[in-house]
Design an enzyme around this catalytic site. Structure first.
Site, mmCIF file in Angstrom:
data_model
loop_
_atom_site.group_PDB
_atom_site.id
_atom_site.type_symbol
_atom_site.label_atom_id
_atom_site.label_comp_id
_atom_site.label_asym_id
_atom_site.label_seq_id
_atom_site.Cartn_x
_atom_site.Cartn_y
_atom_site.Cartn_z
ATOM 1 N N GLY A 219 0.816 -1.204 0.000
ATOM 2 C CA GLY A 219 0.000 0.000 0.000
ATOM 3 C C GLY A 219 0.848 1.251 0.000
ATOM 4 O O GLY A 219 2.054 1.192 0.237
ATOM 5 N N PRO A 221 2.531 4.910 1.011
ATOM 6 C CA PRO A 221 3.177 5.295 2.260
ATOM 7 C C PRO A 221 2.182 5.902 3.244
ATOM 8 O O PRO A 221 1.245 6.592 2.852
ATOM 9 C CB PRO A 221 4.196 6.355 1.837
ATOM 10 C CG PRO A 221 4.350 6.206 0.375
ATOM 11 C CD PRO A 221 3.094 5.599 -0.147
ATOM 12 N N GLY A 224 -0.440 2.859 7.190
ATOM 13 C CA GLY A 224 -0.516 2.083 8.420
ATOM 14 C C GLY A 224 -0.030 0.654 8.296
ATOM 15 O O GLY A 224 -0.435 -0.208 9.075
ATOM 16 N N GLU A 441 -2.146 34.950 -18.988
ATOM 17 C CA GLU A 441 -1.861 33.858 -19.922
ATOM 18 C C GLU A 441 -2.823 33.876 -21.110
ATOM 19 O O GLU A 441 -2.426 33.607 -22.247
ATOM 20 C CB GLU A 441 -1.924 32.504 -19.206
ATOM 21 C CG GLU A 441 -0.900 32.325 -18.097
ATOM 22 C CD GLU A 441 0.539 32.524 -18.551
ATOM 23 O OE1 GLU A 441 0.840 32.264 -19.741
ATOM 24 O OE2 GLU A 441 1.358 32.979 -17.738
HETATM 25 P P1 ADP Z 1 3.290 2.880 6.549
HETATM 26 O O1 ADP Z 1 4.116 1.858 7.219
HETATM 27 O O2 ADP Z 1 2.171 2.305 5.744
HETATM 28 O O3 ADP Z 1 4.079 3.854 5.739
HETATM 29 P P2 ADP Z 1 2.854 3.683 9.221
HETATM 30 O O4 ADP Z 1 2.295 2.442 9.785
HETATM 31 O O5 ADP Z 1 4.296 3.929 9.471
HETATM 32 O O6 ADP Z 1 2.575 3.740 7.675
HETATM 33 O O7 ADP Z 1 1.989 4.902 9.731
HETATM 34 C C1 ADP Z 1 2.555 5.995 10.384
HETATM 35 C C2 ADP Z 1 1.642 6.515 11.465
HETATM 36 O O8 ADP Z 1 0.425 7.011 10.900
HETATM 37 C C3 ADP Z 1 1.202 5.449 12.419
HETATM 38 O O9 ADP Z 1 2.120 5.302 13.456
HETATM 39 C C4 ADP Z 1 -0.140 5.953 12.911
HETATM 40 O O10 ADP Z 1 0.039 6.898 13.934
HETATM 41 C C5 ADP Z 1 -0.675 6.679 11.695
HETATM 42 N N1 ADP Z 1 -1.557 5.804 10.927
HETATM 43 C C6 ADP Z 1 -1.345 5.378 9.674
HETATM 44 N N2 ADP Z 1 -2.351 4.619 9.234
HETATM 45 C C7 ADP Z 1 -3.226 4.531 10.247
HETATM 46 C C8 ADP Z 1 -4.478 3.877 10.401
HETATM 47 N N3 ADP Z 1 -5.007 3.143 9.418
HETATM 48 N N4 ADP Z 1 -5.109 3.991 11.587
HETATM 49 C C9 ADP Z 1 -4.582 4.744 12.562
HETATM 50 N N5 ADP Z 1 -3.414 5.381 12.474
HETATM 51 C C10 ADP Z 1 -2.738 5.293 11.336
HETATM 52 ZN ZN ZN Z 2 3.791 36.192 -19.462
#
Ligand code: ADP
Ligand code: ZN
Ligand code: MG
Length: 635
Positions: A219, A221, A224, A441
């Protein structure tokens, strides 16, 4: 029920799975190292211990000893005199002496007189020479061996200090649970099964069912994925081993593979547990056969991971989870059955999901009465979970800065505006600015269409691009031009001034947005006068030395030729006249065509980008096709 085994010792960490072994794993060079060491020690011993103790004396004392007849032998070197003295009274061992030689022409006579057995010394430099060569060599060999050891150490060899780095930290008591995750319900449901398996492995294995070995969370970035993996461990109350893919890829060949082995060895001890590899794409990229260097380490690590996954008995209760936001770059071998064959999509949340995530993250936040999370969720289309967590934090900070008692809706609104702007990586223009840019423009575009012989307008945009450019009008040349007529250049001048003119016509006011246009227009006008001899007032004379590579190309201005102040003033006047006339021409066109200017600007404000059929219709251009691509009439 899997029972914990004892910690495997170094020997049992041999590749039972047949993974490729690093090339530099052996310690074969060791005998060479010992031989060199022995030689060095012998040399030192000989130099400092076997040679009889030598007394260093001043030259004057040497002379007096010589005159007293104490000296029996002397070796006269370039810089030193060494020799033997008579034994002290009552002793038999002759004494050695050494003195620094000074210029003494009578020395030989005196040696003769004292009947000393003397000889000159061919400078005896072999020892310092050898040491001078040998020591640096020994140092280099030492460093080389040091690194070899490091690598073999990582293999679990004798000097396994690299192993300590590979120590993987297991979180035994993960506090995260599914209650902390929202908005990704389908993914959550799929993982509940894994939790159940980790809690009651026997229930599954007794029926002979196949338990998933690897689960890949896929998924964008911030949705979660990491959070979800931890929640699985927290729900199942099992240890959580986590490592990021990039941590596996080390500088030294073999270290990454050793870490994989280590990770799995430790996981086996702690089973049931979860092994989580974050950012799997960092190490799981497609292997390139025969790639030039570089990828060796990553591929070895990947191979080791594949081997470990194959060799692993899933009934032991170790679940391997991984996360990636780029599944398309993964090596297909990773996705084969028995590896990460179960893939769970972790998508961005919908409005309801966003509301639920906001609810989770506002649990610790004091919200004002007027806050409606439903409205906040509706306004945050495209936000991932991490963005929403960030939003709540931002709103709380804003409210605190304003000394509010609680986080109110205004704070949320402002935080959303900020984050949206940040997310789209562009500063949002004010409505008034947008209107000015739209007219500007449109002005360029309309003039370009009205002046015969110019390149047709291809695209108009008021979407900010990069730094500085607020909008742009793109003309596509119908053909490569090698020559431009005076009429073409005058038309181009008018187009460049079309933006400024449109602002004047529509608002009776001008902005700074035309700065670049004016610069380019002035450049062209000056070139027409001083380089192309297109000014009647100055005649067909070139006033510049050197030449431009091609007209209109912006670059270093050519050197100023030799001409009088009078001519300089004339040139300036002519440039001013050309630009002024172009300005008037553009203004006339736009004033006459005011209705279309308004129409075009309004449509541009609404759609932000105009191109293709719609643009041609608005500008009254012929349909696209071969006819449009035919050369425009010149002159
Ligand atoms: P990923 O690993 O997909 O990049 P993360 O798990 O690191 O995302 O998410 C970073 C932070 O964002 C989490 O620690 C949480 O606080 C918040 N977060 C992300 N997705 C969710 C979700 N579905 N529900 C609640 N909090 C979330
Ligand atoms: Zn111009
Ligand atoms: Mg993550």
């Amino acid at each position: 029920m899997p029972t914990p085994k004892t910690q495997p010792d170094a020997n049992s960490r041999e590749p039972r799975t047949g993974g490729r072994r690093p090339r530099f794993g052996s310690r074969r060079p060791a005998p060479l190292w010992y031989a060199l060491l022995v030689v060095l020690v012998l040399l030192v011993v000989q130099a400092y211990f076997l040679v009889p103790s030598t007394q260093t004396i001043p030259y004057s004392q040497f002379k007096s000893l010589l005159q007293q007849g104490q000296v029996t032998e002397a070796v006269v070197g370039d810089e030193t005199i060494t020799g033997t003295l008579k034994p002290e009274d009552g002793k038999t061992a002759p004494r050695q002496f050494q003195t620094t030689r000074i210029d003494d022409p009578k020395l030989v006579e005196e040696l003769d007189a004292a009947h000393v057995k003397y000889s000159g010394a061919a400078a005896n430099h072999w020892l310092p020479d050898l040491l001078g060569w040998f020591l640096p060599l020994a140092v280099f060999v030492g460093i080389w061996l040091f690194f070899l050891r490091r690598m073999s150490g990582a293999q679990g060899g004798v000097m396994s200090f690299a192993r300590s780095k590979a120590k993987i930290y297991a979180e035994d008591d993960v506090k995260v649970s599914f209650a902390d995750v929202a908005g990704i319900d389908e993914a959550e449901d799929e993982l509940r099964e894994i939790v159940d398996f980790l809690k009651h492995p026997a229930k599954y294995t007794s029926l002979g069912g196949r338990i998933p070995k690897g689960v890949l969370l896929v998924g964008p970035p911030g949705t979660g994925k990491t959070l979800l993996a931890r929640a699985v461990a927290g729900e199942a109350k099992v240890p959580f081993f986590s490592l990021s893919g990039s941590e596996f890829v080390e500088m030294f060949v073999g270290v990454g593979a050793a870490r994989v082995r280590d990770l799995f060895a430790q996981a086996e001890v702690k089973a049931p547990c979860i092994v989580f590899i974050d950012e799997l794409d960092a190490l799981g990229k497609v292997r390139v056969p025969g790639a030039f260097g570089g990828h060796e380490e990553r591929e070895q690590t990947l191979n080791q991971l594949l081997a470990e996954m194959d060799g692993f008995d899933p009934r032991k209760g170790v679940i391997i989870m991984a996360a990636t936001n780029r599944p398309e770059v993964l090596d297909p071998a990773l996705l084969r059955p028995g590896r990460f064959d179960r893939q769970v999509l972790v998508d961005k949340p919908d409005a309801r999901g966003r509301e639920a995530i906001l609810a989770i993250h506002t649990r610790q936040v004091r919200l004002a009465e007027d806050v409606d999370l439903k409205i906040v969720a509706a306004r945050t289309v495209g936000f991932a979970g991490a963005d929403l967590a960030n939003l709540v934090n931002e709103a709380a900070l804003l409210a605190a800065r304003r000394d509010r008692k609680a986080v109110d809706m205004a704070a949320f609104e402002e935080a959303i505006d900020r984050l949206v702007a940040g997310l789209e990586k562009k500063r949002v223009m004010s409505p008034k600015e947008r209107r000015i840019v739209a007219y500007h423009e449109s002005g360029h575009a309309l003039v370009a269409t009205s002046v015969p012989g110019l390149d047709p307008v291809h695209k108009i945009s008021i979407v900010q691009r990069g730094f500085g450019a607020l909008g742009y009008t793109m003309q596509l040349p119908v053909e490569e031009r090698y020559l431009m007529t005076r009429a073409d250049l005058l038309g181009q001048l008018a187009v460049l001034l079309g933006g400024r003119s449109a602002e004047e016509v529509a608002f009776g006011e001008i902005s700074t947005g035309a700065q670049n246009d004016l610069q380019r227009a002035t450049d062209i006008a000056r070139a027409m006068v001083t380089e192309y001899g297109m000014s009647d007032a100055l005649g067909t004379v070139s006033f510049e030395n050197g030449h431009r590579s091609r007209f209109l190309e912006v670059g270093m201005p050519p050197e100023r030729g030799a001409y009088s102040e009078e001519t300089a003033r004339l040139i300036d006047a002519e440039v001013k006249r050309l630009v002024g006339e172009a300005h008037q021409r553009a203004r006339d066109i736009l004033t006459a065509d005011r209705a279309r200017l308004d129409l075009l600007s309004a449509r541009l404000l609404e759609k932000e980008v105009l191109e293709g059929e719609e643009l041609r219709a608005l500008l009254g251009l012929p349909e696209a096709g071969p006819s449009a691509a035919s050369p425009a009439p010149l002159g």
